[in-house]
Design an enzyme around this catalytic site. Sequence first.
Site, PDB file in Angstrom:
ATOM      1  N   SER A 151      20.818  -3.880   7.779  1.00 55.75           N
ATOM      2  CA  SER A 151      20.756  -5.296   7.401  1.00 55.75           C
ATOM      3  C   SER A 151      20.977  -6.187   8.616  1.00 55.75           C
ATOM      4  O   SER A 151      21.861  -7.045   8.633  1.00 55.75           O
ATOM      5  CB  SER A 151      21.737  -5.608   6.281  1.00 55.75           C
ATOM      6  N   HIS A 152      20.148  -5.941   9.639  1.00 55.41           N
ATOM      7  CA  HIS A 152      20.168  -6.751  10.852  1.00 55.41           C
ATOM      8  C   HIS A 152      18.866  -6.513  11.620  1.00 55.41           C
ATOM      9  O   HIS A 152      18.062  -5.667  11.249  1.00 55.41           O
ATOM     10  CB  HIS A 152      21.376  -6.397  11.734  1.00 55.41           C
ATOM     11  N   ALA A 153      18.694  -7.293  12.672  1.00 52.83           N
ATOM     12  CA  ALA A 153      17.568  -7.124  13.597  1.00 52.83           C
ATOM     13  C   ALA A 153      18.131  -7.132  15.007  1.00 52.83           C
ATOM     14  O   ALA A 153      19.292  -7.499  15.218  1.00 52.83           O
ATOM     15  CB  ALA A 153      16.553  -8.253  13.422  1.00 52.83           C
TER      16      ALA A 153
ATOM     17  N   ARG B 221      15.910  -4.695   9.637  1.00 54.12           N
ATOM     18  CA  ARG B 221      15.914  -3.348   9.086  1.00 54.12           C
ATOM     19  C   ARG B 221      17.121  -3.124   8.195  1.00 54.12           C
ATOM     20  O   ARG B 221      18.196  -3.650   8.447  1.00 54.12           O
ATOM     21  CB  ARG B 221      15.881  -2.301  10.190  1.00 54.12           C
TER      22      ARG B 221
END
Length: 133
Positions: free
Chosen positions: A48-50, A95
């Site tokens: 839960s980040h990029a 993602r």
Amino acid sequence: MKPTLLNLPKIIDKRGNLSFFESPKQLPFEIARTYWIYDVPGGETRGSHAFKEQQEFIVALSGSFDVVLHDGNEEIKFSLNRSYDGLFIPKMYWRRMENFSTNALALIVSDKHFADQDYIRDFEEFKQLRNGQ
């Protein structure tokens, strides 16, 4: 560059199969860091980040899980469940990893050392950066 599912070499042997990846033969970057995710409780999500600059390559060494990617406009899901397939993720893709099976083991290699400032942890901020707003 776009996310790509890469088929890794598979050497079949009656004593047990062997797969591998080498940088830069199979990977489009030099490896700077390796880490793995395991013992994920049922129903949990990882990621839960990029990343602004970091690229990654993910392999399901054991079990299975889904990698859900977002490019700022649309979402695509890759199901990883073979130790001879890996997912290349370029920079600036949101993602998350989900649907981990029991005893799933995710191996991740990246082209950068850990740097907290490279993470984008807010989805709305990611979409603005990705879409040039």
